[in-house]
Design a protein around this motif. Structure first.
Motif, PDB file in Angstrom:
ATOM      1  N   VAL A 148     -12.868   4.349   6.473  1.00 39.10           N
ATOM      2  CA  VAL A 148     -12.041   4.955   5.421  1.00 39.10           C
ATOM      3  C   VAL A 148     -10.580   4.592   5.665  1.00 39.10           C
ATOM      4  O   VAL A 148     -10.102   4.652   6.802  1.00 39.10           O
ATOM      5  CB  VAL A 148     -12.175   6.496   5.390  1.00 39.10           C
ATOM      6  N   VAL A 149      -9.905   4.214   4.597  1.00 40.55           N
ATOM      7  CA  VAL A 149      -8.460   4.023   4.615  1.00 40.55           C
ATOM      8  C   VAL A 149      -7.885   5.011   3.601  1.00 40.55           C
ATOM      9  O   VAL A 149      -8.209   4.931   2.410  1.00 40.55           O
ATOM     10  CB  VAL A 149      -8.058   2.579   4.269  1.00 40.55           C
ATOM     11  N   THR A 150      -7.077   5.938   4.063  1.00 43.23           N
ATOM     12  CA  THR A 150      -6.591   7.039   3.215  1.00 43.23           C
ATOM     13  C   THR A 150      -5.105   6.897   2.924  1.00 43.23           C
ATOM     14  O   THR A 150      -4.306   6.683   3.841  1.00 43.23           O
ATOM     15  CB  THR A 150      -6.860   8.399   3.873  1.00 43.23           C
ATOM     16  N   THR A 151      -4.765   7.047   1.657  1.00 46.67           N
ATOM     17  CA  THR A 151      -3.363   7.029   1.234  1.00 46.67           C
ATOM     18  C   THR A 151      -2.971   8.428   0.775  1.00 46.67           C
ATOM     19  O   THR A 151      -3.623   9.007  -0.096  1.00 46.67           O
ATOM     20  CB  THR A 151      -3.140   6.032   0.088  1.00 46.67           C
ATOM     21  N   ARG A 152      -1.929   8.959   1.373  1.00 49.60           N
ATOM     22  CA  ARG A 152      -1.385  10.268   0.982  1.00 49.60           C
ATOM     23  C   ARG A 152       0.027  10.025   0.471  1.00 49.60           C
ATOM     24  O   ARG A 152       0.917   9.657   1.240  1.00 49.60           O
ATOM     25  CB  ARG A 152      -1.369  11.219   2.180  1.00 49.60           C
ATOM     26  N   THR A 153       0.232  10.250  -0.831  1.00 41.92           N
ATOM     27  CA  THR A 153       1.484   9.836  -1.442  1.00 41.92           C
ATOM     28  C   THR A 153       1.859  10.734  -2.608  1.00 41.92           C
ATOM     29  O   THR A 153       1.003  11.411  -3.197  1.00 41.92           O
ATOM     30  CB  THR A 153       1.367   8.383  -1.943  1.00 41.92           C
ATOM     31  N   GLN A 154       3.157  10.707  -2.936  1.00 39.24           N
ATOM     32  CA  GLN A 154       3.649  11.403  -4.120  1.00 39.24           C
ATOM     33  C   GLN A 154       3.677  10.478  -5.338  1.00 39.24           C
ATOM     34  O   GLN A 154       4.025  10.922  -6.431  1.00 39.24           O
ATOM     35  CB  GLN A 154       5.049  11.955  -3.846  1.00 39.24           C
ATOM     36  N   LYS A 155       3.301   9.229  -5.154  1.00 42.45           N
ATOM     37  CA  LYS A 155       3.275   8.273  -6.262  1.00 42.45           C
ATOM     38  C   LYS A 155       1.940   8.400  -6.998  1.00 42.45           C
ATOM     39  O   LYS A 155       1.060   7.547  -6.914  1.00 42.45           O
ATOM     40  CB  LYS A 155       3.472   6.851  -5.739  1.00 42.45           C
ATOM     41  N   VAL A 156       1.802   9.497  -7.715  1.00 43.03           N
ATOM     42  CA  VAL A 156       0.532   9.823  -8.364  1.00 43.03           C
ATOM     43  C   VAL A 156       0.171   8.784  -9.425  1.00 43.03           C
ATOM     44  O   VAL A 156      -0.990   8.334  -9.497  1.00 43.03           O
ATOM     45  CB  VAL A 156       0.607  11.236  -8.979  1.00 43.03           C
ATOM     46  N   ASP A 157       1.115   8.407 -10.254  1.00 48.70           N
ATOM     47  CA  ASP A 157       0.827   7.419 -11.306  1.00 48.70           C
ATOM     48  C   ASP A 157       0.400   6.092 -10.700  1.00 48.70           C
ATOM     49  O   ASP A 157      -0.477   5.404 -11.242  1.00 48.70           O
ATOM     50  CB  ASP A 157       2.052   7.224 -12.196  1.00 48.70           C
ATOM     51  N   LEU A 158       1.000   5.719  -9.579  1.00 47.63           N
ATOM     52  CA  LEU A 158       0.649   4.458  -8.935  1.00 47.63           C
ATOM     53  C   LEU A 158      -0.776   4.496  -8.395  1.00 47.63           C
ATOM     54  O   LEU A 158      -1.483   3.479  -8.420  1.00 47.63           O
ATOM     55  CB  LEU A 158       1.637   4.155  -7.809  1.00 47.63           C
ATOM     56  N   VAL A 159      -1.209   5.656  -7.917  1.00 45.41           N
ATOM     57  CA  VAL A 159      -2.596   5.794  -7.456  1.00 45.41           C
ATOM     58  C   VAL A 159      -3.564   5.531  -8.590  1.00 45.41           C
ATOM     59  O   VAL A 159      -4.549   4.810  -8.434  1.00 45.41           O
ATOM     60  CB  VAL A 159      -2.831   7.192  -6.852  1.00 45.41           C
ATOM     61  N   ARG A 160      -3.283   6.093  -9.760  1.00 46.09           N
ATOM     62  CA  ARG A 160      -4.157   5.888 -10.917  1.00 46.09           C
ATOM     63  C   ARG A 160      -4.213   4.411 -11.292  1.00 46.09           C
ATOM     64  O   ARG A 160      -5.275   3.875 -11.630  1.00 46.09           O
ATOM     65  CB  ARG A 160      -3.654   6.721 -12.097  1.00 46.09           C
ATOM     66  N   GLN A 161      -3.092   3.730 -11.218  1.00 43.57           N
ATOM     67  CA  GLN A 161      -3.072   2.304 -11.536  1.00 43.57           C
ATOM     68  C   GLN A 161      -3.838   1.496 -10.494  1.00 43.57           C
ATOM     69  O   GLN A 161      -4.609   0.593 -10.830  1.00 43.57           O
ATOM     70  CB  GLN A 161      -1.624   1.818 -11.614  1.00 43.57           C
ATOM     71  N   ALA A 162      -3.632   1.823  -9.210  1.00 44.54           N
ATOM     72  CA  ALA A 162      -4.282   1.076  -8.134  1.00 44.54           C
ATOM     73  C   ALA A 162      -5.793   1.276  -8.139  1.00 44.54           C
ATOM     74  O   ALA A 162      -6.549   0.353  -7.791  1.00 44.54           O
ATOM     75  CB  ALA A 162      -3.696   1.493  -6.790  1.00 44.54           C
ATOM     76  N   MET A 163      -6.243   2.440  -8.514  1.00 45.21           N
ATOM     77  CA  MET A 163      -7.691   2.706  -8.556  1.00 45.21           C
ATOM     78  C   MET A 163      -8.397   1.761  -9.518  1.00 45.21           C
ATOM     79  O   MET A 163      -9.556   1.384  -9.301  1.00 45.21           O
ATOM     80  CB  MET A 163      -7.949   4.168  -8.945  1.00 45.21           C
ATOM     81  N   GLU A 164      -7.711   1.374 -10.568  1.00 52.21           N
ATOM     82  CA  GLU A 164      -8.304   0.453 -11.541  1.00 52.21           C
ATOM     83  C   GLU A 164      -8.367  -0.977 -11.005  1.00 52.21           C
ATOM     84  O   GLU A 164      -9.076  -1.815 -11.567  1.00 52.21           O
ATOM     85  CB  GLU A 164      -7.499   0.490 -12.839  1.00 52.21           C
ATOM     86  N   GLN A 165      -7.625  -1.253  -9.925  1.00 51.29           N
ATOM     87  CA  GLN A 165      -7.582  -2.602  -9.367  1.00 51.29           C
ATOM     88  C   GLN A 165      -8.491  -2.770  -8.147  1.00 51.29           C
ATOM     89  O   GLN A 165      -8.531  -3.858  -7.560  1.00 51.29           O
ATOM     90  CB  GLN A 165      -6.143  -2.948  -8.964  1.00 51.29           C
ATOM     91  N   THR A 166      -9.208  -1.741  -7.753  1.00 52.94           N
ATOM     92  CA  THR A 166     -10.051  -1.838  -6.551  1.00 52.94           C
ATOM     93  C   THR A 166     -11.174  -2.869  -6.654  1.00 52.94           C
ATOM     94  O   THR A 166     -11.637  -3.349  -5.604  1.00 52.94           O
ATOM     95  CB  THR A 166     -10.651  -0.465  -6.201  1.00 52.94           C
ATOM     96  N   PRO A 167     -11.665  -3.266  -7.837  1.00 49.30           N
ATOM     97  CA  PRO A 167     -12.664  -4.340  -7.867  1.00 49.30           C
ATOM     98  C   PRO A 167     -12.200  -5.626  -7.187  1.00 49.30           C
ATOM     99  O   PRO A 167     -13.034  -6.427  -6.733  1.00 49.30           O
ATOM    100  CB  PRO A 167     -12.900  -4.542  -9.364  1.00 49.30           C
ATOM    101  N   SER A 168     -10.885  -5.818  -7.089  1.00 46.98           N
ATOM    102  CA  SER A 168     -10.396  -7.013  -6.409  1.00 46.98           C
ATOM    103  C   SER A 168     -10.748  -6.982  -4.928  1.00 46.98           C
ATOM    104  O   SER A 168     -10.888  -8.035  -4.285  1.00 46.98           O
ATOM    105  CB  SER A 168      -8.878  -7.139  -6.582  1.00 46.98           C
TER     106      SER A 168
END
Length: 239
Positions: free
Chosen positions: A127-147
């Motif tokens: 597991v690699v865990t990101t804890r951040t206040q950049k909530v919008d960026l998390v939503r964007q990055a989740m869509e890019q995980t197929p890469s």
């Protein structure tokens, strides 16, 4: 004889006056008591939609091998790929953590013939865990995980053990305004009740603050929250 009658009349009159005064005082006390019992209990709701201000995003992956050293090297390699993906997306390295992987010896837990034994002896859950206040960026990055899958990383869905969380931590900042709004809404409900019954709303008899709740607005937008509180207020009613 007449004087005797007069001597009896005076005490009788005093007793009658005393009884009348006592009755008047009792009546007034009863009236005051009854008016004190006239109150209405109402509830006031306040709710507000807010944006989550903290995201905890775990990326889970699986590595298999028959050699523990090779297994560890592959775990480290895939971690580096995931961290590189996250930093490229714009996350800070300090916000990324990598807890120890869970390694399973499949053959030690296997009961059956050798023909049906698992192909790889060791299976690691990383597991690699990101804890951040950049909530919008998390939503964007989740869509890019197929890469990441395209780079040979076997991602797994660990929604139960390692769920993605969107949290709102700013409750204390909005509490006073929401409590005031809930109390105001309760007053409006009391005034409507009083109007319908031909009365007027008096002072507060008793009030209690409900618990605050924070829920997702809907399943498709977990980063949007709805904060609610319900106050219960009793108002005296006056003629």
């Amino acid at each position: 004889m007449l004087s005797e009658h007069r001597s009896l009349i005076v005490p009788a009159l005093l007793v009658a006056v005393g009884i009348a005064l006592a009755g008047l005082l009792v009546g007034q006390g009863f009236k005051a008591s009854r008016s004190g019992d006239r109150f209405v209990t109402v509830k006031g709701l306040a709710e507000r939609e807010v944006q989550a201000d903290l995201a905890i995003w775990p990326i889970s992956f699986v590595v298999t091998d028959n050699d523990l050293q090779s297994l560890q090297r592959e775990i480290d390699h895939q971690r580096e790929l995931i961290v590189g993906f996250l930093t490229k997306m714009g996350f800070e390295r300090a916000d990324i953590s990598m807890p120890s992987p869970q390694i399973q010896d499949t053959r030690a837990e296997f009961y059956g013939s050798r023909d049906n034994a698992p192909q790889f002896r060791y299976r690691a859950q990383g597991v690699v865990t990101t804890r951040t206040q950049k909530v919008d960026l998390v939503r964007q990055a989740m869509e890019q995980t197929p890469s990441l899958v395209g780079q040979g990383i076997a991602l797994t869905n660990q929604s139960w053990e390692n769920p993605t969380e969107f949290l709102f931590t700013g409750l204390n900042a909005i509490k006073p305004e929401m409590i005031a709004q809930a109390t105001l809404n309760a007053r409006d409900a009391a005034e409507q009740f009083a109007h319908d019954s031909g009365s007027e709303v008096g002072r507060i008899r008793r009030a209690s603050q409900g618990l605050f709740s924070i829920d997702e607005r809907d399943r498709n937008s977990p980063e949007l929250k709805v904060v609610r509180v319900v106050n219960t207020v009793e108002y005296f009613l006056e003629d």
